[in-house]
Design an enzyme around this catalytic site. Structure first.
Site: not given
Lengths: 668, 575
Positions: A293, A380
């Site tokens: 991962d 944002k």
């Protein structure tokens, strides 16, 4: 180590039980030989034969050979037993608050069954393995992991599994029990470290067959030697024939084989990894492809803000200020990293009047977060979300924005656009930070012939950049559980063995499919069930160590097998001339070690054969030092050390023993 | 001596040159691809299948393949036995040779069916021309074809990636006969005939020798028998003297041709294997390992024979090699071959399971005789017999990989296939039979009167004769240490067992091993996998073959040839 020696010595005698020895064909032959020579010893004592001392010495050393082999196994088991005892202490009788239709009742933990639901409050010990179905709590798992910092366990998600025997430190949780008594994680762990469930692994079985085959061959050699000797008018005593037989059969590896296996499991346990079977440890050595991962293994857990990229007409400081404002309430690591980066622009902590400010939380629909402050709205978020938001408010989107966003993506970063009302201020560059030293690890793995594949949910563009930076061989971007599964299947289709780590429930099928599936202890119980190893430290990087441990186990086995067989050459040169020198003095030429007499030669070989087992016990338990080299180089090196070394060492050893025997007048 | 070494070098170079073209051709043949012989041979092949009712597209599993092989062998064995027993009543018997006795006929039938060609009979006086052709020469083709078929099935199994099928026994056997053995044998016969090997259907020729006595010299269709005797690593000569007889092997050139014929197919099969494995380096690794052992044997034997007998040296005889004389131990050797071509032949014939001889192995110096014995005792794997040789070599490769393979930190694999318990069991079985029969029967013979009295000499040389007998028969070699009288009931019977076990207790486990490996997925090679090509592997394979072989036979050899050599050096002889 020292604590195990005395019990191990005791156990060496217990293990002389022929029923136990019979599991190991090589050592069984030694035991039969020991019994026969003992019989001749008794006969010799009764009839006061001249060679009784010799027969006695050979017989004694044959018994020692057997005891030494048992001692090796007992030592390896001893360590596991000590661990098991420590674990058992945790399994003290606890009571559980069982939830029933009428409320809760106290029942002994041993009565809990799969599916029962219990409530555990702060200060209580969790009565069995299960999943948290309600609540959140901090749990002390140090009893199992050795890690003293408490961990959070909460319902839903991937941190829901709790282990029996661990302790809730704060809050209260409702737990659904997932295992019956006797089958809990703790029980399995005890059985594993104790070696109670130890079955021979596939490679051990194959090796045992080879060793049994060699034993049969040498049995035939010895049985047929007597007729040849009689034909040649040089008949041999049973003692000498048995001595030769025991020296020739592969007692070194035969005696140490199970110790090597147990020690291999033990090494994993000391790395805080529990393997559910020895088979998994062997498979780890064989792994061809590692699925890693990205997050947590290859990169540091989270992305961090690396740069502010203002639009024309906006200063960096202005952008940093807005970005910080928009991130104040953002508790994600990314959000915090923006605040930290903004500080380097001289923007310090600020106090915002909660009355005048509204924090807008991130949601999957808007894909933005931010703040409404003093009538200004600062946001944002993902590029397209911000563009849409600005356009809705009638603002203009500068042409540079899209270009900047794309540039950040191309570099493997994550772009966050920042806007204030109808003005786009700029872009924050969030970057994945590749762990230090990981590239070198991958180079090592590549040299060992192991392919690394990075698994990530990122888009292919981002994934490619990180893959390149980290030096992995391949990557799987936008990975879904299905895609992961397909990847494993296609690798296996090519005959490759795949290892992976996982923690979530959606990882479970892939963990089960992989040849080596390492579940994180922090993960769900579904994941832990599916994998064949559990990492108690929940450290995905450990997969690399697991592979090394698997390889080390196999190398140790191979090295001692080679050594054992190579030893035979010298033993022949000790015993064959000794056998026939009386009838054919010319065979003295074969006595290359110039051993003192036929008796001293046979005895020296038998003693060497016994002592070498003891001398190799540390190596068997510790394992041959593992070197991350390509196979050809490893083979060359190990063949030289254990093959050639195995040919030479006994010549020296037998000569030394012979000298000692002669010096101290221990032989005729 | 320089010329001797040159002979050896030329031979080895020629062998290397044969490997590739013949190996590649056989790969085409056994992948059932088109070959340049198709226009001529294919119709014959098709007709054969039609007549025999063989469906050439049907593949067999291990049971089908093994059963076909066994049943077929039994049938040809009975056929051969019948001809030998009835030859006195059958045509083509110009020398009026009577029916063969049951014991000898049994031993001979088994001997030829198992590709051993151990000869307890005297060909000139006990075999009619019809038997020579229809029983013996025909069986030379058949047993060789069976060996190649088994090897091809074995290689297929090892190199396949799916399924457990091994091919079609009838097709493999027919193709090895029609495409490989027959064409080469035809050309070889013509070469031999051109050099003076006899090929006619006449009765014996009665001649008066220069000593004035009458001698009758058998004649017959012997050139055609001679070539397949070598090419099929059969070894049974038309004359008792075998390839030492001038009618079988008249010139140094025929000697070279015969030696090349013996090794041609076994050597080329290493290349064929490389083709099947998809990596020529795999094949060359086997080639190199076998070649190293072959050269070791040649070196030891050459040194020992050229040195000669120290007892003769002590008596003042010069055994030095000069321009006009070979020097060394020439007892039992033909002057036209000399030391080098004789010991080269001895190595070649014992390394493969051929057993043809051009010199008396009984007369070799003890160490050279012991080397010949060890060559066979290694399991006939130094290129080995036609077909079975490469199987033995591959079984040893699997053992080597298993013993040392763990040292690279992976469970052992060969050609990417995992070697697990089942494979190990079968591989151990495939090597175990050899020492069981070779040592077991030799031990029996060493203690029972019927066994040990058959040995001509007492002491170590007698033991060598006994050991050579069981090892040669178990290895399906068929060469003999002349001192042993093996035609008695005891030796004929244990010989028959040795030969049958040596053949079928090897082939059957091997086929099972191949089938077991056939179904396995193969892992593509990576830097992490055990390299089964290259010098380290060659050294390892040689080491395993020699160490396991030496460890098994060292005690027995110590009491036979080794002690005999020491005694000879000390000036003591037997007999």
């Amino acid at each position: 180590m020292r604590d195990f020696i005395w019990p191990a010595i005791g156990n060496s005698f217990v293990k002389l039980d022929p029923r136990e020895v019979a599991r190991n064909p090589v050592m069984f032959v030694v035991e039969v030989g020991s019994v026969i020579t003992t019989f001749y010893l008794i006969l010799g004592l009764i009839h006061t034969r001249s060679d009784t001392a010799f027969v006695g010495a050979v017989s004694g050393w044959l018994w020692f050979t057997l005891l030494f082999a048992n001692f090796a196994t007992a030592m390896a088991e001893g360590r596991g037993k000590a661990q098991a005892d420590a674990l058992r202490k945790m399994r003290t009788e606890t009571f559980a608050n069982l939830v029933t239709d009428e409320g809760t009742t106290q029942v002994p933990a041993a009565q809990l069954r799969k599916g029962d639901i219990v409530i555990v409050s702060a200060g209580e010990v969790i009565p069995g393995d299960g999943d948290v179905i309600e609540g959140i709590a901090s749990v002390d798992e140090s009893a199992i992991t050795g890690e003293s910092a408490p961990v959070i366990r909460e319902s839903g998600g991937d941190r829901s599994a709790v282990t029996g025997g661990t302790k809730v430190l704060s809050d209260q949780i409702k737990v659904r029990i997932t295992s019956d008594p006797g089958e809990t994680f703790l029980d399995r762990m005890i059985a594993l470290v104790e070696g109670a469930q130890r079955q021979k692994t596939p490679n051990e079985i194959a090796l045992t067959i080879l060793l049994a085959g060699l034993t049969i061959i040498f049995l035939i050699v010895i049985v047929t030697l007597q007729p040849f000797a009689i034909f040649s008018n040089a008949p041999q005593s049973a003692t000498v024939l048995i001595a030769l037989l025991v020296c020739l059969i592969p007692t070194t590896i035969g005696g140490l084989l199970s110790a090597i296996g147990i020690a291999g499991m033990d090494r994993l346990v000391r790395h805080n990894v529990l393997a559910m079977s020895g088979r998994a440890v062997e498979a780890a050595g064989d792994v061809d492809t590692l699925l890693l991962d990205k997050t947590g293994t290859i990169t540091l857990g989270n992305r961090q803000a690396a740069e502010f990229m203002p639009m024309p007409g906006v200063t960096e400081a202005e952008l940093a200020d807005a970005a910080q404002l928009a991130s104040l309430a953002d508790e994600t690591p990314e959000g915090r990293s923006i605040v930290v980066l903004a500080k380097s622009y001289g923007i310090r902590e600020r106090h915002i009047d909660p009355e005048s400010a509204t924090f807008i939380e991130f949601s999957a629909q808007t894909r933005m977060s931010g703040i409404d402050l003093d009538g200004h709205a600062i946001r944002k978020g993902a590029g397209d979300a911000i563009i849409q938001w600005v356009r809705q408010r009638g603002g203009e989107v500068p042409p540079l924005l899209e270009e900047t966003i794309e540039n950040v993506s191309l570099q493997g970063g994550t772009p966050l656009a920042v806007a204030s009302d109808e003005r786009v201020l700029g872009v924050i560059h969030l970057k994945d930070i590749v762990k230090g030293g990981i590239r070198e690890r991958f180079d090592e793995l590549r040299a060992m012939g192991i392919r690394t594949v990075m698994i990530t949910g990122d888009n292919p563009l981002t994934a490619a950049v990180i893959a390149k930076e980290a030096g992995v061989d391949d990557f799987l971007a936008e990975a879904t559980p299905e895609a992961k599964m397909d990847l494993i299947r296609s690798e296996q289709q090519q005959g490759k063995l795949v290892a992976m780590t996982g923690d979530g429930t959606n990882d479970a099928p892939a963990l089960a499919q992989a040849d080596v599936g390492v579940a994180m202890n922090s993960g769900t119980s579904a994941a832990k069930e599916a994998g064949n190893m559990v990492d108690l430290d929940s450290n995905p990087t450990k997969l690399i160590e697991i592979v090394a441990i698997g390889k080390q186990l196999l190398i140790t086995r191979g090295a001692l097998t080679t050594f054992s067989i190579a030893n035979d050459v010298a033993k022949y040169f000790a015993i064959i001339p000794a056998m026939f020198m009386v009838s054919f003095p010319q065979l003295r030429t074969l006595n290359v070690m110039r051993l003192h007499s036929p008796h001293s030669a046979v005895l020296s070989a038998v003693i060497f054969n016994a002592i070498i087992i003891v001398m190799l016990i540390p190596l068997a338990l510790r394992g041959v030092k593992y070197r991350p080299w390509p196979a050809a180089r490893l083979l060359r090196f190990n063949l030289l050390v254990y093959g050639l070394g195995g040919v030479i060492a006994p010549f020296i050893g037998i000569k030394i023993i012979d000298l000692i025997l002669v010096t101290f007048h221990l032989t005729t | 001596m320089g010329w001797g070494i040159l002979q050896i070098v030329v031979f080895v170079v020629l062998l290397g040159l044969i490997a590739k073209p013949l190996g590649a051709y056989m790969a085409h043949v056994f992948r059932n691809e088109r070959t340049f012989l198709d226009p001529v041979v294919r119709p014959v092949e098709k007709l054969t299948y039609r007549l025999c009712g063989v469906d050439e597209t049907r593949e067999m599993g291990v049971v089908g393949y093994a059963m076909s092989l066994l049943v077929f062998n039994l049938a040809v064995l009975l056929f051969m036995y019948a001809i030998l027993r009835l030859q006195g009543h059958l045509p083509l018997n110009p020398a009026h040779i009577p029916d063969m006795s049951p014991t000898v006929a049994f031993n001979t039938s088994v001997s030829f069916a198992t590709n051993t060609n151990w000869q307890v009979y005297v060909p000139e006086s006990q075999v009619s021309l019809l038997s020579q052709m229809l029983a013996l020469a025909r069986e030379n083709f058949v047993s060789a074809a069976v060996g190649i078929a088994a090897a091809v099935a074995f290689i297929r199994g090892l190199t396949r990636h799916s399924g457990k099928q091994l091919g079609n026994f009838w097709v493999d056997m027919t193709r090895s006969f029609l495409y490989v053995l027959l064409p080469i044998a035809i050309i070889g016969t013509l070469v031999l005939v051109s050099q003076g090997v006899v090929q006619n259907l006449d009765g014996p020729k009665h001649v008066v020798t220069i000593e004035g006595v009458t001698q009758s010299i058998a004649q017959g269709p012997f050139a055609s028998q001679e070539i397949i005797k070598e090419l099929g690593t059969n070894g049974g000569g038309s004359y008792n003297a075998n390839s030492a007889h001038p009618y079988e092997n008249p010139t140094p050139l025929t000697n070279l041709v015969e030696m090349l014929a013996i090794l041609a197919i076994p050597v080329a099969l290493t290349y064929t294997f490389g083709r099947f494995a998809g990596s020529q380096r795999q094949g060359w690794a086997l080639f190199a390992a076998a070649m190293v052992i072959l050269l070791m044997s040649v070196t030891v034997m050459y040194a020992s024979e050229q040195k000669g007998n120290p007892i003769l040296t002590k008596l003042g005889a010069s055994q030095a090699s000069t321009a006009t004389q070979a020097g060394g131990n020439m007892e039992g050797k033909e002057v036209r071959f000399g030391i080098a071509s004789s010991i080269l032949f001895s190595t070649v014939t014992t390394d493969t399971s051929c057993g043809a001889v051009n010199n008396g192995h009984d007369s070799l110096t003890p160490i050279a005789g012991g080397t010949a014995m060890l060559n066979m005792a290694l399991g006939e794997v130094v290129f080995g017999g036609v077909g079975v040789g490469i199987m033995g070599l591959l079984v040893n490769a699997i053992l080597a990989v298993f013993i040392a393979g763990l040292m690279v930190g992976r469970t052992p694999e060969y050609l990417g296939k995992k070697i697990e318990g089942r494979e190990m069991k079968l591989a151990v079985l495939a090597v175990l039979y050899f020492c069981v029969t070779a040592l077991g029967f030799a031990a029996l013979a060493a203690i029972v009167p019927a066994g040990k009295n058959a040995a001509l000499n007492p002491g170590p040389h007698g033991l060598s004769e006994i050991l050579y007998g069981t090892i040669s028969q178990t290895g399906n070699n068929g060469s003999a240490f002349a001192g042993l009288t093996a035609s008695g009931r005891f030796w004929s019977t244990i010989g028959g067992f040795c030969m049958m076990w040596g053949r079928f207790f090897f082939i059957i486990p091997c086929l099972a091993l191949a089938s077991s490996l056939a179904g396995k997925k193969s892992v593509p090679p990576s830097p992490g996998t055990f390299p089964t090509t290259g010098p380290i592997f060659v050294v390892l394979l040689v080491g395993v073959i020699l160490i396991v072989g030496a460890l098994t036979y060292f005690p027995a050899l110590a009491l036979g040839p080794i002690v005999e050599q020491f005694l000879m050096n000390a000036g003591k002889l037997f007999g």
